[in-house]
Design a protein around this motif. Structure first.
Motif, PDB file in Angstrom:
ATOM      1  N   THR A 280       0.826  -1.198   0.000  1.00  0.00           N
ATOM      2  CA  THR A 280       0.000   0.000   0.000  1.00  0.00           C
ATOM      3  C   THR A 280       0.869   1.259   0.000  1.00  0.00           C
ATOM      4  N   ARG A 281       0.220   2.380  -0.300  1.00  0.00           N
ATOM      5  CA  ARG A 281       0.891   3.677  -0.262  1.00  0.00           C
ATOM      6  C   ARG A 281       0.080   4.634   0.592  1.00  0.00           C
ATOM      7  N   VAL A 282       0.786   5.494   1.283  1.00  0.00           N
ATOM      8  CA  VAL A 282       0.159   6.582   2.028  1.00  0.00           C
ATOM      9  C   VAL A 282       0.999   7.829   1.786  1.00  0.00           C
ATOM     10  N   ALA A 283       0.472   8.968   2.175  1.00  0.00           N
ATOM     11  CA  ALA A 283       1.211  10.217   1.980  1.00  0.00           C
ATOM     12  C   ALA A 283       1.008  11.132   3.173  1.00  0.00           C
ATOM     13  N   HIS A 284       1.932  12.050   3.335  1.00  0.00           N
ATOM     14  CA  HIS A 284       1.854  13.061   4.396  1.00  0.00           C
ATOM     15  C   HIS A 284       1.885  14.429   3.734  1.00  0.00           C
ATOM     16  N   VAL A 285       0.907  15.255   4.068  1.00  0.00           N
ATOM     17  CA  VAL A 285       0.778  16.576   3.448  1.00  0.00           C
ATOM     18  C   VAL A 285       0.711  17.628   4.537  1.00  0.00           C
ATOM     19  N   ASP A 286       1.538  18.663   4.420  1.00  0.00           N
ATOM     20  CA  ASP A 286       1.570  19.760   5.387  1.00  0.00           C
ATOM     21  C   ASP A 286       0.799  20.962   4.868  1.00  0.00           C
ATOM     22  N   SER A 287       0.263  21.740   5.808  1.00  0.00           N
ATOM     23  CA  SER A 287      -0.308  23.039   5.475  1.00  0.00           C
ATOM     24  C   SER A 287      -0.011  23.985   6.627  1.00  0.00           C
ATOM     25  N   GLN A 288      -0.393  25.234   6.488  1.00  0.00           N
ATOM     26  CA  GLN A 288      -0.152  26.191   7.562  1.00  0.00           C
ATOM     27  C   GLN A 288      -0.933  25.834   8.824  1.00  0.00           C
ATOM     28  N   ALA A 289      -2.111  25.219   8.644  1.00  0.00           N
ATOM     29  CA  ALA A 289      -2.970  24.943   9.790  1.00  0.00           C
ATOM     30  C   ALA A 289      -2.747  23.568  10.398  1.00  0.00           C
ATOM     31  N   ASN A 290      -2.447  22.570   9.565  1.00  0.00           N
ATOM     32  CA  ASN A 290      -2.315  21.215  10.092  1.00  0.00           C
ATOM     33  C   ASN A 290      -1.551  20.335   9.121  1.00  0.00           C
ATOM     34  N   ALA A 291      -1.378  19.091   9.519  1.00  0.00           N
ATOM     35  CA  ALA A 291      -0.766  18.079   8.661  1.00  0.00           C
ATOM     36  C   ALA A 291      -1.697  16.883   8.655  1.00  0.00           C
ATOM     37  N   GLN A 292      -1.740  16.172   7.538  1.00  0.00           N
ATOM     38  CA  GLN A 292      -2.635  15.029   7.471  1.00  0.00           C
ATOM     39  C   GLN A 292      -1.985  13.871   6.735  1.00  0.00           C
ATOM     40  N   ILE A 293      -2.417  12.670   7.087  1.00  0.00           N
ATOM     41  CA  ILE A 293      -2.010  11.471   6.372  1.00  0.00           C
ATOM     42  C   ILE A 293      -3.079  11.151   5.349  1.00  0.00           C
ATOM     43  N   VAL A 294      -2.668  11.017   4.104  1.00  0.00           N
ATOM     44  CA  VAL A 294      -3.592  10.774   3.002  1.00  0.00           C
ATOM     45  C   VAL A 294      -3.570   9.289   2.653  1.00  0.00           C
ATOM     46  N   GLU A 295      -4.756   8.691   2.600  1.00  0.00           N
ATOM     47  CA  GLU A 295      -4.868   7.273   2.281  1.00  0.00           C
ATOM     48  C   GLU A 295      -5.871   6.992   1.163  1.00  0.00           C
ATOM     49  N   GLN A 296      -6.677   7.972   0.796  1.00  0.00           N
ATOM     50  CA  GLN A 296      -7.693   7.771  -0.247  1.00  0.00           C
ATOM     51  C   GLN A 296      -7.024   7.614  -1.607  1.00  0.00           C
ATOM     52  N   ALA A 297      -7.446   6.613  -2.358  1.00  0.00           N
ATOM     53  CA  ALA A 297      -6.794   6.265  -3.618  1.00  0.00           C
ATOM     54  C   ALA A 297      -6.754   7.434  -4.599  1.00  0.00           C
ATOM     55  N   SER A 298      -7.843   8.169  -4.722  1.00  0.00           N
ATOM     56  CA  SER A 298      -7.881   9.276  -5.687  1.00  0.00           C
ATOM     57  C   SER A 298      -6.888  10.367  -5.328  1.00  0.00           C
ATOM     58  N   GLU A 299      -6.763  10.670  -4.029  1.00  0.00           N
ATOM     59  CA  GLU A 299      -5.828  11.703  -3.589  1.00  0.00           C
ATOM     60  C   GLU A 299      -4.387  11.220  -3.729  1.00  0.00           C
ATOM     61  N   LEU A 300      -4.157   9.946  -3.434  1.00  0.00           N
ATOM     62  CA  LEU A 300      -2.819   9.388  -3.612  1.00  0.00           C
ATOM     63  C   LEU A 300      -2.417   9.423  -5.079  1.00  0.00           C
ATOM     64  N   GLY A 301      -3.370   9.148  -5.960  1.00  0.00           N
ATOM     65  CA  GLY A 301      -3.091   9.216  -7.392  1.00  0.00           C
ATOM     66  C   GLY A 301      -2.694  10.615  -7.825  1.00  0.00           C
ATOM     67  N   THR A 302      -3.377  11.616  -7.262  1.00  0.00           N
ATOM     68  CA  THR A 302      -3.040  13.014  -7.573  1.00  0.00           C
ATOM     69  C   THR A 302      -1.628  13.341  -7.121  1.00  0.00           C
ATOM     70  N   LEU A 303      -1.278  12.918  -5.899  1.00  0.00           N
ATOM     71  CA  LEU A 303       0.056  13.199  -5.381  1.00  0.00           C
ATOM     72  C   LEU A 303       1.125  12.441  -6.161  1.00  0.00           C
ATOM     73  N   GLU A 304       0.811  11.238  -6.595  1.00  0.00           N
ATOM     74  CA  GLU A 304       1.771  10.479  -7.382  1.00  0.00           C
ATOM     75  C   GLU A 304       2.038  11.158  -8.713  1.00  0.00           C
ATOM     76  N   ARG A 305       0.998  11.657  -9.366  1.00  0.00           N
ATOM     77  CA  ARG A 305       1.180  12.380 -10.632  1.00  0.00           C
ATOM     78  C   ARG A 305       1.987  13.654 -10.411  1.00  0.00           C
ATOM     79  N   ARG A 306       1.691  14.361  -9.331  1.00  0.00           N
ATOM     80  CA  ARG A 306       2.433  15.589  -9.046  1.00  0.00           C
ATOM     81  C   ARG A 306       3.896  15.283  -8.742  1.00  0.00           C
ATOM     82  N   TRP A 307       4.126  14.179  -8.024  1.00  0.00           N
ATOM     83  CA  TRP A 307       5.513  13.801  -7.757  1.00  0.00           C
ATOM     84  C   TRP A 307       6.277  13.603  -9.058  1.00  0.00           C
ATOM     85  N   GLU A 308       5.695  12.888 -10.000  1.00  0.00           N
ATOM     86  CA  GLU A 308       6.374  12.616 -11.264  1.00  0.00           C
ATOM     87  C   GLU A 308       6.643  13.912 -12.023  1.00  0.00           C
ATOM     88  N   LEU A 309       5.698  14.834 -11.991  1.00  0.00           N
ATOM     89  CA  LEU A 309       5.893  16.114 -12.674  1.00  0.00           C
ATOM     90  C   LEU A 309       6.978  16.938 -11.998  1.00  0.00           C
TER      91      LEU A 309
END
Length: 245
Positions: A193-222
């Motif tokens: 499986t894959r998970v992600a960690h995303v920071d913002s000014q207000a909080n940080a979150q662990i991302v596990e939803q497939a659609s959001e992980l797909g978005t982050l994976e595409r952004r990583w490649e770019l």
């Protein structure tokens, strides 16, 4: 304590006997998902077997991600404004907290926690860690003491020599790219499986939803496609380090 051999323990947990053998050695702590079952099989409490588990210095909201870092096979991190925490020197880490509303004792605890996390990169069979940073990270002073940045960039060069660490730099010449939306880290886990960690000014979150992980994976490649190759990135790190001395 129950008499379990490495082979029997490994068979019941579903790991290699060599891994089970290591758990008997001081300082060897099973991965989070195995701890309770191992303790139950041995007839012991987790806190008795692995007291270091209680010595958590990181904030409670960040602990799950620290556990993920320890278990990951690969970590891919992008940072727009900071050196990634796993690659920071103590002085640099302390400078990142200087303007927060924290007591000296709280800063000491957070810095110690950040330094402790870095052990994951130098342990046996540590994860592949690929870090991509914007060139601004190398050029923006984090404190008035220029030696802090010089030491930090020297440290990045040293880290880049580790067999499981790659550091890449997005040059200032790059035009607008997805990294401008902010930092994140993707983690590949042993169970596939894959998970992600995303920071913002207000909080940080662990991302596990497939659609959001797909978005982050595409952004990583770019983002990765905008970065310089490994050798050129290290050369740029060396050049940046000398600019601070």
């Amino acid at each position: 304590m129950r008499r379990e051999t490495a082979d029997s323990l490994a068979g019941q947990i579903g790991v290699d006997p060599k891994t089970a053998t290591k758990w008997a050695n001081p300082g060897s702590i099973p991965q989070t998902r195995h701890r309770s079952k191992v303790a139950a099989l041995l007839g012991r409490e987790e806190t008795e077997l692995w007291p270091d588990v209680l010595k958590r210095r990181e904030p409670s909201w960040f602990r799950r991600w620290v556990d993920i870092e320890r278990e990951a096979l690969a970590l891919r991190a992008f940072q727009l404004a900071w050196v990634p925490g796993l690659l920071q020197t103590e002085a640099y880490a302390r400078a990142t907290l200087a303007w927060e509303a924290l007591t000296p004792a709280e800063i000491d605890e957070l810095v110690s926690a950040r330094m402790d996390r870095q052990a994951v990169l130098t342990r046996e069979r540590g994860p592949l860690f690929v870090a991509v940073v914007d060139q601004a990270v190398l050029e923006r002073p984090i404190t008035a003491d220029r030696s802090v940045m010089a030491a930090q960039l020297d440290h990045l060069v040293q880290c880049s020599e580790l067999p499981n660490v790659e550091i890449h730099v997005v040059p200032r010449e790059a035009m607008a790219y997805p990294g401008l939306n902010g930092p994140f880290t993707n983690a590949d886990l042993p169970n596939g499986t894959r998970v992600a960690h995303v920071d913002s000014q207000a909080n940080a979150q662990i991302v596990e939803q497939a659609s959001e992980l797909g978005t982050l994976e595409r952004r990583w490649e770019l983002i990765r496609s905008e970065a310089l190759p490994r050798g050129r990135s290290v050369q740029l790190l060396r050049e940046a380090a000398t600019s601070w001395t």
